[in-house]
Design an enzyme around this catalytic site. Sequence first.
Site, PDB file in Angstrom:
ATOM      1  N   ALA A 127      -8.894  25.255   9.359  1.00 51.21           N
ATOM      2  CA  ALA A 127      -9.014  26.167   8.222  1.00 51.21           C
ATOM      3  C   ALA A 127      -8.087  27.366   8.340  1.00 51.21           C
ATOM      4  O   ALA A 127      -7.615  27.881   7.321  1.00 51.21           O
ATOM      5  CB  ALA A 127     -10.461  26.628   8.079  1.00 51.21           C
ATOM      6  N   GLN A 235     -17.157  27.001   5.629  1.00 49.07           N
ATOM      7  CA  GLN A 235     -18.596  27.029   5.890  1.00 49.07           C
ATOM      8  C   GLN A 235     -19.413  26.371   4.784  1.00 49.07           C
ATOM      9  O   GLN A 235     -20.638  26.381   4.841  1.00 49.07           O
ATOM     10  CB  GLN A 235     -19.056  28.488   6.056  1.00 49.07           C
ATOM     11  CG  GLN A 235     -18.431  29.224   7.215  1.00 49.07           C
ATOM     12  CD  GLN A 235     -18.965  28.782   8.564  1.00 49.07           C
ATOM     13  OE1 GLN A 235     -19.959  28.056   8.650  1.00 49.07           O
ATOM     14  NE2 GLN A 235     -18.315  29.202   9.632  1.00 49.07           N
ATOM     15  N   HIS A 257     -14.270  20.944  12.417  1.00 50.29           N
ATOM     16  CA  HIS A 257     -15.321  21.199  13.409  1.00 50.29           C
ATOM     17  C   HIS A 257     -16.501  21.990  12.855  1.00 50.29           C
ATOM     18  O   HIS A 257     -17.470  22.244  13.572  1.00 50.29           O
ATOM     19  CB  HIS A 257     -14.740  21.887  14.652  1.00 50.29           C
ATOM     20  CG  HIS A 257     -14.394  23.323  14.479  1.00 50.29           C
ATOM     21  ND1 HIS A 257     -15.171  24.340  14.991  1.00 50.29           N
ATOM     22  CD2 HIS A 257     -13.346  23.923  13.873  1.00 50.29           C
ATOM     23  CE1 HIS A 257     -14.618  25.506  14.703  1.00 50.29           C
ATOM     24  NE2 HIS A 257     -13.509  25.278  14.031  1.00 50.29           N
ATOM     25  N   CYS A 381     -14.563  34.439  15.992  1.00 48.54           N
ATOM     26  CA  CYS A 381     -13.175  34.888  16.089  1.00 48.54           C
ATOM     27  C   CYS A 381     -13.065  36.360  16.456  1.00 48.54           C
ATOM     28  O   CYS A 381     -12.003  36.823  16.859  1.00 48.54           O
ATOM     29  CB  CYS A 381     -12.451  34.627  14.772  1.00 48.54           C
ATOM     30  SG  CYS A 381     -12.453  32.889  14.295  1.00 48.54           S
TER      31      CYS A 381
END
Length: 457
Positions: A127, A235, A257, A381
């Site tokens: 992404a 998401q 993932h 992140c």
Amino acid sequence: MLLRAAWRRAAVAVTAAPGPKPAAPTRGLRLRVGDHAPQSAVPADTAAAPEAGPVLRPLYMDVQATTPLDPRVLDAMLPYLINYYGNPHSRTHAYGWESEAAMERARQQVASLIGADPREIIFTSGATESNNIAIKGVARFYRSRKKHLITTQTEHKCVLDSCRSLEAEGFQVTYLPVQKSGIIDLKELEAAIQPDTSLVSVMTVNNEIGVKQPIAEIGRICSSRKVYFHTDAAQAVGKIPLDVNDMKIDLMSISGHKIYGPKGVGAIYIRRRPRVRVEALQSGGGQERGMRSGTVPTPLVVGLGAACEVAQQEMEYDHKRISKLSERLIQNIMKSLPDVVMNGDPEHHYPGCINLSFAYVEGESLLMALKDVALSSGSACTSASLEPSYVLRAIGTDEDLAHSSIRFGVGRFTTEEEVDYTVEKCIQHVKRLREMSPLWEMVQDGIDLKSIKWTQH
């Protein structure tokens, strides 16, 4: 153990005679690591100290950071890791043809999940790359006529950093604020669109607080104003119904993932009619219709396709089950602990992402205390930062509550027992940490903390 099991499964998948498929693992059962269990708290390999016996790992409640690989996805990938290893761009022999066929089937599976044409799906590394291609690619292609973009203050860091990078190139970016609920004001969006606006980028489901933006309404506004609309749906894809045509989405970012697929692979949807033009970010062999050069990793895209197919088949079931478990977690915590705040809009919200603030408790201290449960205080992140979440600050959460937030992730393989254990430990440690807090003691004595004038020493 895992590698040996993988080789055995691959050999069976490729050489076995046709016959009925083995039954899929039953939900909620604890599987051995060698059986590729996605469940948490399973025995880890103990090669370093075999005499010590199995070591239990924490329960996994952080599915917004990443999800375990679905065993059915692994089964789809294994033959392309072992036997069918051809380059999908080799057109002169069977090895290439096999891999290309698998790649195109995966493209169809991804497209089917979001209501797109397979030709509109471009494979990427994830992404983050998809977001970079969408934002920088559109902005740079139309830079001669349009130099303005719009996004929100609560986007993923890769979107915000891409916009800041464009600002350094001379573009103008409007960062829309969000309301207390975490949702943008559509009137503010309409007012922010200028004649030279090329792109609006708004994420579908927030990765920290789970808030769902009104994507269909945003799409209609952008379409009526002839502005391209990009959404980071990492998401949301596979978790809530999405249709790029009904929602008038022009570009969409997808992550493998986050939907029980492999890491290192994702996709970007780019509309063909009317065509959205994008400037490629990297040069090379011109793969993926020239938009993303580089050899496509067949095993990974096969895994992404399989994950999308499973998600499409089980989305309704997963959503109902996750909603029930999430409600159980929230209610049991809130009925046992006072001064707990749920961050974000409780109605327009993806149930698998729960962000709670525990007043008078430091979030990092609570995470350390909950060592038996894998949780986070926000985005993976930015989890190394001790600064309060910029998402929580954007919705007006005060600094103390922002520092006390914990994100609970409930996913496909989360069990009721895991939820109950997490709730039990959370209540236990919040009470213990509050008993150690002088602020909590003052509140119990009826002191209004806001009335106190603090002095620095």
